[in-house]
Write a protein that holds these residues in place. Structure first.
Motif, short mmCIF file in Angstrom:
data_model
loop_
_atom_site.label_atom_id
_atom_site.label_comp_id
_atom_site.label_asym_id
_atom_site.label_seq_id
_atom_site.Cartn_x
_atom_site.Cartn_y
_atom_site.Cartn_z
N LYS A 56 3.97 3.25 -7.48
CA LYS A 56 4.70 2.31 -8.35
C LYS A 56 3.87 1.07 -8.62
N MET A 57 3.20 0.55 -7.60
CA MET A 57 2.36 -0.64 -7.78
C MET A 57 1.17 -0.35 -8.68
N ILE A 58 0.60 0.83 -8.55
CA ILE A 58 -0.51 1.22 -9.42
C ILE A 58 -0.04 1.31 -10.87
N LYS A 59 1.11 1.95 -11.10
CA LYS A 59 1.65 2.07 -12.46
C LYS A 59 1.84 0.70 -13.11
N LEU A 109 -16.80 1.84 0.36
CA LEU A 109 -16.35 1.12 -0.82
C LEU A 109 -16.51 -0.39 -0.66
N LYS A 110 -16.23 -0.89 0.54
CA LYS A 110 -16.38 -2.33 0.78
C LYS A 110 -17.84 -2.76 0.69
N ASP A 111 -18.75 -1.88 1.07
CA ASP A 111 -20.18 -2.18 0.95
C ASP A 111 -20.66 -2.11 -0.50
N ARG A 112 -19.75 -1.75 -1.39
CA ARG A 112 -20.03 -1.58 -2.82
C ARG A 112 -21.08 -0.50 -3.07
N SER A 113 -21.17 0.45 -2.15
CA SER A 113 -22.09 1.56 -2.32
C SER A 113 -21.67 2.47 -3.47
N ALA A 114 -20.39 2.41 -3.85
CA ALA A 114 -19.91 3.23 -4.96
C ALA A 114 -20.10 2.54 -6.31
N ASN A 115 -20.51 1.29 -6.30
CA ASN A 115 -20.63 0.53 -7.55
C ASN A 115 -21.99 0.75 -8.21
N ILE A 116 -22.44 2.00 -8.22
CA ILE A 116 -23.74 2.32 -8.80
C ILE A 116 -23.63 2.65 -10.28
N CYS A 117 -22.40 2.84 -10.75
CA CYS A 117 -22.19 3.19 -12.15
C CYS A 117 -20.71 3.04 -12.47
N ASP A 118 -20.37 3.20 -13.74
CA ASP A 118 -18.96 3.34 -14.12
C ASP A 118 -18.56 4.78 -13.83
N PHE A 150 -7.96 1.55 -4.65
CA PHE A 150 -7.68 1.21 -6.05
C PHE A 150 -8.32 -0.11 -6.43
N GLU A 151 -8.09 -1.14 -5.63
CA GLU A 151 -8.62 -2.48 -5.95
C GLU A 151 -10.15 -2.50 -5.85
N LEU A 152 -10.71 -1.84 -4.85
CA LEU A 152 -12.16 -1.86 -4.66
C LEU A 152 -12.89 -1.15 -5.79
N LEU A 153 -12.25 -0.15 -6.39
CA LEU A 153 -12.92 0.63 -7.43
C LEU A 153 -12.61 0.17 -8.85
N LEU A 154 -11.70 -0.77 -9.02
CA LEU A 154 -11.38 -1.26 -10.36
C LEU A 154 -12.60 -1.77 -11.13
N PRO A 155 -13.57 -2.43 -10.45
CA PRO A 155 -14.74 -2.88 -11.21
C PRO A 155 -15.59 -1.76 -11.80
N THR A 156 -15.34 -0.51 -11.41
CA THR A 156 -16.18 0.59 -11.88
C THR A 156 -15.55 1.37 -13.05
N VAL A 203 -10.66 8.28 -15.93
CA VAL A 203 -9.49 9.05 -15.50
C VAL A 203 -9.45 9.01 -13.98
N TRP A 204 -8.34 8.54 -13.42
CA TRP A 204 -8.17 8.54 -11.97
C TRP A 204 -7.04 9.49 -11.60
N ILE A 205 -7.27 10.29 -10.57
CA ILE A 205 -6.26 11.24 -10.11
C ILE A 205 -5.96 10.97 -8.65
N PHE A 206 -4.70 10.66 -8.35
CA PHE A 206 -4.27 10.38 -6.98
C PHE A 206 -3.48 11.58 -6.46
N ASP A 207 -3.88 12.10 -5.30
CA ASP A 207 -3.20 13.24 -4.70
C ASP A 207 -2.02 12.76 -3.86
N ASP A 208 -0.98 13.59 -3.80
CA ASP A 208 0.17 13.39 -2.91
C ASP A 208 0.87 12.05 -3.11
#
Length: 260
Positions: free
Chosen positions: A225-228, A168-177, A196-202, A208-213
């Motif tokens: 709580k911080m995400i909400k 994520l830091k390499d922005r390898s996931a920033n290939i699309c929304d 969360f912060e690294l993927l906000l630009p996408t 829809v984001w789903i967080f487990d546990d």
């Protein structure tokens, strides 16, 4: 264990069902997706995928990672045992299928492939989607990829072996929304908020984001709580095990605690 019992009792006390929801968007999601009890032919395919793993008695070396790319645990485990203890439950797999089937996301990111039990539910729910799934352990990722190639040869997917933070830091996931992201890779406050912060630009308006546990620990509850409270987050749904995040600009900021 005491913390989780207390947390679950608190959840039950505050949780509601669709009759207490006045948001048309959330009401539709609950009645047409969460609470859809009709049988689906895809459920049999999910059971077949799980059965294949549960019958696999081979051992693999499983590696978990700490900060950066530092290995902090490595041990030999039987594939069937991993499927029993580390994979998504059948009930949750069916719900995840219904969620992707309901939203029909075009591009999906999964953080934490493991043996692909959740991946199979995601892919079956939206067969025209592209699924990119990240896994830190090469051996479990290989098991999932091989089984996917056997059972879902026509699906558009890419399984990548990488330490999540580095990818994520390499922005390898920033290939699309990303229309849907399923976070199931590192259940710690620091890592969750970092992803969360690294993927906000996408994000896009319908992501829809789903967080487990989200109630796994006090730290995870703090992260949730911080995400909400983040200004870009408009609607959240707490189902105890999962936290759903929506960024719909047209929605008033609301939080729901729902029995699912």
């Amino acid at each position: 264990m005491f913390f989780q019992i207390k947390s679950y009792l608190t959840f039950l006390w505050h949780s509601k069902n669709e009759h207490a929801v006045h948001s048309p968007f959330v009401f539709s999601l609950l009645t047409k997706c969460f609470y859809d009890k009709k049988p689906k032919p895809e459920y049999a395919i999910l059971k077949k995928y799980r059965k294949t793993l549960l019958e696999n008695k081979n051992f693999i070396e499983v590696t978990d990672f700490g900060a950066g790319s530092r290995v902090f645990k490595s041990n030999r485990r039987q594939i069937s045992k991993i499927a029993q203890t580390a994979g998504i439950s059948p009930k949750r797999a069916e719900l995840l299928f219904r969620i992707t089937n309901y939203f029909q996301p075009k591009n999906i990111l999964e953080i934490g492939t493991s043996l692909g039990l959740a991946s199979s539910a995601i892919a079956l729910g939206s067969k025209e989607s592209f699924l990119l799934s990240l896994e830190g352990c090469q051996n479990t990722q290989s098991v999932a990829e091989n089984l996917f190639n056997q059972q879902f040869p026509d699906f558009n997917f890419d399984f990548v072996n990488s330490e999540f933070s580095k990818f994520l830091k390499d922005r390898s996931a920033n290939i699309c929304d990303w229309d849907l992201i399923y976070f199931d890779g590192n259940h710690s406050k620091k890592a969750t908020l970092e992803y969360f912060e690294l993927l906000l630009p996408t994000i896009n308006n319908d992501s829809v984001w789903i967080f487990d546990d989200i109630h796994w620990s006090e730290d995870m509850e703090e992260a949730w709580k911080m995400i909400k409270n983040h200004p870009k987050v408009k609607v959240t749904i707490d189902t105890y095990q999962w936290g759903f995040v929506f960024f719909r600009r047209e929605q008033p900021k609301e939080h729901f605690i729902i029995r699912a």
